[in-house]
Design an enzyme around this catalytic site. Structure first.
Site, mmCIF file in Angstrom:
data_model
loop_
_atom_site.group_PDB
_atom_site.id
_atom_site.type_symbol
_atom_site.label_atom_id
_atom_site.label_comp_id
_atom_site.label_asym_id
_atom_site.label_seq_id
_atom_site.Cartn_x
_atom_site.Cartn_y
_atom_site.Cartn_z
ATOM 1 N N ASP A 157 26.314 -4.183 24.199
ATOM 2 C CA ASP A 157 25.008 -3.555 24.377
ATOM 3 C C ASP A 157 24.344 -3.303 23.029
ATOM 4 O OD1 ASP A 157 22.948 -2.336 25.765
ATOM 5 O OD2 ASP A 157 24.239 -0.913 26.829
ATOM 6 N N ASP B 198 17.893 -3.312 33.346
ATOM 7 C CA ASP B 198 18.514 -2.130 33.941
ATOM 8 C C ASP B 198 17.875 -1.801 35.286
ATOM 9 O OD1 ASP B 198 20.421 -1.690 32.069
ATOM 10 O OD2 ASP B 198 19.301 -0.187 30.942
HETATM 11 C C1 DGJ Z 1 22.191 0.227 28.696
HETATM 12 C C2 DGJ Z 1 22.596 -0.918 29.562
HETATM 13 O O1 DGJ Z 1 21.510 -1.746 29.819
HETATM 14 C C3 DGJ Z 1 23.227 -0.375 30.840
HETATM 15 O O2 DGJ Z 1 23.537 -1.438 31.690
HETATM 16 C C4 DGJ Z 1 24.425 0.433 30.499
HETATM 17 O O3 DGJ Z 1 25.419 -0.390 29.956
HETATM 18 C C5 DGJ Z 1 24.049 1.538 29.534
HETATM 19 N N1 DGJ Z 1 23.332 1.032 28.385
HETATM 20 C C6 DGJ Z 1 25.259 2.281 29.063
HETATM 21 O O4 DGJ Z 1 24.963 3.209 28.125
#
Ligand code: DGJ
Length: 707
Positions: free
Chosen positions: A441, A505
């Site tokens: 990430d 997300d």
């Molecule tokens: C942002 C990501 O896009 C999510 O899928 C998740 O992994 C969160 N970070 C976790 O902090």
């Protein structure tokens, strides 16, 4: 030296390049069934009155010294000198589909190497390497790849977006001046995906000439489509350098990122199909060619609330639903109880996991699943042991305050000790644990990125690549996913080093229909993470049926983003059903030709996949909003074999009810829906098949089997 022409050709695309005395792309378009080099004489331009007395070519390096006046392909200087180079070709080598050109400007002390290749898929790849061959640093302000497009490219399509709303296409008519998009966020970004598509007026999925360009780079970038005052036009793509960021010492070379370009005479589908084929043949590599396993990612199921016993229960439940890879998201490392602390402290949280990760991993593996884990190596929370020990490791310019983003700052990977620390911690994680998969990430943009007082966004991106490359070499069987607050780092630069993207997300199926369609212009389904989310979507609070969520996740790399343990029986049955449907069709979806269908009613979105041998096809029809008309238009199914006959079957559908039985949109179904029918491919492609009147936010799935 006499004028020389080089031809690069594929079954669909031709590129004709004049190489001497300077390089110029004369033609980039549909394949020419016949061509001889002397044909190019027909394109010799007149010289218009009221301008320079000579012709001004748009050369490969787009030098202003030729009288270009538009955006140059190179800008820079040596303490104010040598600031307007003009390159002359000194060497040219052609091998099959590729061309290497060496040119120089001895007055300015610069040498240029250009690499151009046209793949069998029809994708054109170009990059330039600029070398400073004289004493004294040559300050590089810009170094771009320039690609002329035909004058009939009157419209430009690009993608805007933001967190939870990535890959939203928009169009502008381009008749004068230029259209420019830039990312200064230190990543390819949600906002400015590094791609442009220029096309003839009204180009659509099935029709029109389109020229797509994508820069394979995960950092700052600039993309431009420019119309010259004489009507000629070109696209330009480059890594964007901050003031003072890039200088070449004597003997040093700077390469542009690769530009990947795809022309299609058959609309956007043709362009995408070429990109997909190119990626499948040359870029995407899955260890042991493994089919894309069904995921369960814990994030929206439990967030930071980690308890090994509960996670093991989730794993058991997931396996029973058909999940094949179980991924523990954020929250497993020391002090990580919310998003305010602990990034940088890559040690296991022994309060949450007193017996270590091993029992959980073993449990996951005992269920027959692979195990994955989340990391965010490039970041540091001010509230972390790492920051307390090394506040000087933050990527910043001295004496300027840094604004946090999600309570975090960025680690300066240009500091060798910081880089080595991360390499050691990630190697511990992957070396000491039986981990198959990493979700990597990156949740904060780069603001005033600095190293030793100088701008360092470009260097940071290169160090990120180096860290990932080193880990891939050390752990070649581990697969990596690129995620950056969802789809903030999606591009071919990172795709050469990862196996999957997390597009957003936002798991709301309605939003995902748009996001995934936008992403599909450049990426095939097998690298597009697509998860069934909770019935109550966490990003929008909308509610969708399991059928709509399941069918939306089908055309990607499917997974679940939820807690199966607290789901009700009906939901669980849905997860099981769609995981099984995905497994049944994934080989076709992940290797077939993808089609997006133009529909006269924009509230209906249709996409599908036809297997390479055209024996099987799968199309989904998603009704996004209330239909504009009371009947849906027939679906003309593209990509089938005209001379073959196909058995059409309604494979999946929501709980459709007719009027009188509780429904309200239809009194009678289209006849084909009530049984199986055999129809000619030609008929399906030209006349099509009637569609049911669907409720908004619902979808059906139709299968075609050659008989
Ligand atoms: C942002 C990501 O896009 C999510 O899928 C998740 O992994 C969160 N970070 C976790 O902090």
């Amino acid at each position: 030296m006499e004028t020389t022409c080089v031809r690069l050709q594929s079954a669909t695309v031709d590129v004709i390049i004049k190489t001497h005395p300077f390089a110029e792309i004369l033609y980039w378009g549909a394949h020419l069934s016949d061509f001889s080099p002397q044909d190019v004489a027909t394109l010799e331009r007149p010289v218009a009155n009221g301008k320079l007395d000579v012709d001004a070519p748009v050369t490969l390096m787009a030098e202003p010294g030729h009288g270009l006046f538009g955006s140059p392909g190179i800008e820079g200087h040596r303490s104010g000198l040598d600031g307007s180079p003009v390159f002359t070709t000194v060497h040219c080598e052609q091998h099959d589909g590729s061309l290497t050109l060496l040119s120089e400007d001895t007055r300015a002390g610069l040498r240029l190497q250009s690499e151009i290749s046209l793949d069998a898929s029809g994708v054109l790849k170009i990059r330039h390497g600029l070398t400073n061959v004289r004493a004294g640093a040559w300050q590089v302000d810009r170094l771009a790849v320039t690609l002329p497009v035909a004058e009939r490219a009157q419209e430009v399509m690009a993608f805007h977006g933001r967190w939870t709303r990535e890959f939203q296409p928009h169009r502008v008519a381009l008749t004068h001046d230029s259209f420019v998009l830039e990312s200064r966020r230190g990543r390819s970004s949600h906002e400015h995906f590094p791609a442009l598509i220029a096309g003839s007026t009204g180009f659509s999925e099935m029709q029109g000439d389109v020229w797509g360009a994508h820069l394979g780079w995960s950092g700052n970038h600039r993309m431009r489509c420019e119309v010259k005052t004489d009507g000629r036009r070109y696209m330009q793509a480059e890594a964007l350098y901050l003031p003072g960021e890039m200088a070449l010492g004597e003997g040093e070379t700077l390469w542009t990122p690769w530009l990947y370009a795809s022309h299609s005479a058959n609309g956007l589908n043709g362009m995408s199909q070429q990109y997909h084929r190119f990626l499948r043949e040359l870029v995407i590599r899955f260890p042991e060619n493994k089919p894309r396993p069904v995921h369960l990612n814990t994030w929206e199921g439990i967030y930071f609330n980690h308890s090994p016993a509960y996670i093991m229960q989730m794993a058991e439940d997931a396996a029973a639903l058909g999940v094949e890879r179980f991924i523990i998201d954020d929250g497993w490392f020391k002090g990580r109880n919310d998003d305010r602390a602990a990034l940088g402290d890559w040690y296991l949280d022994t309060q949450k996991y007193p017996d270590g990760l091993k029992p959980v991993i073993d449990h996951v593996k005992n269920q027959g699943m692979e195990f994955g884990i989340w990391v965010e190596p490039e970041m540091i929370n001010p509230n972390s042991d790492l920051y307390r020990a090394h506040p000087e490791w933050v990527l910043a310019l001295p004496d300027y305050p840094q604004a946090t983003g999600r309570h975090q700052l960025v680690l300066n990977l240009n500091i060798p000790a910081a880089f080595d620390y991360l390499l050691e911690r990630m190697s511990w994680l992957l070396g000491e644990h039986d981990i198959d998969y990493v979700k990597w990430d990156m949740n904060r943009e780069l603001v005033q990125p600095g190293h030793n007082g100088k701008a360092a966004a470009d260097a940071q991106t290169r160090q990120y690549y180096r860290l990932l490359d080193t880990l891939r070499t050390r752990f070649p069987d581990v697969e990596f996913e690129s995620c950056a607050s969802g789809g903030g780092r999606i591009d071919y630069g990172v795709l050469t080093r990862c196996h999957r993207f997390w597009p957003s997300d936002n798991n709301d199926a309605l939003e995902r229909n748009a996001i995934q369609r936008g992403m599909s212009y450049f990426f095939p389904p097998e690298v597009m993470g697509a998860h069934i989310g909770n019935r109550h979507c966490h990003a929008t609070f909308r509610q969708h049926s399991i059928a709509f969520r399941g069918l939306t996740a089908l055309f990607g790399h499917m997974g679940l983003e939820l807690d199966p343990t607290n789901a009700d029986a009906g939901e669980r049955e849905g997860y099981r059903h769609y995981a099984a449907l995905y497994k049944q069709w994934r080989e076709v979806i992940h290797s077939g030709t993808q089609w997006r269908v133009d529909m006269p009613d924009a509230t209906t979105q249709v996409q599908g996949v036809v297997s390479q041998d055209k024996r099987q096809a799968l199309f989904s029809v998603s009704q996004l909003a209330m239909p504009d008309y009371s009947l849906m238009p027939p679906l003309r199914v593209p990509g089938l074999e005209a001379s073959a006959r196909y058995r059409t079957t309604l494979l999946d559908h929501p709980n459709i009810q007719l009027t009188g039985e509780g429904g309200h949109t239809m009194r009678k179904l289209p006849a084909w829906m009530t049984g199986t029918q055999t129809v000619s491919g030609a008929w399906l492609m030209q006349a099509g098949m009637s569609l049911p009147v669907l409720d908004p936010e619902s979808a059906i799935l139709i299968g075609f089997e050659r008989v």
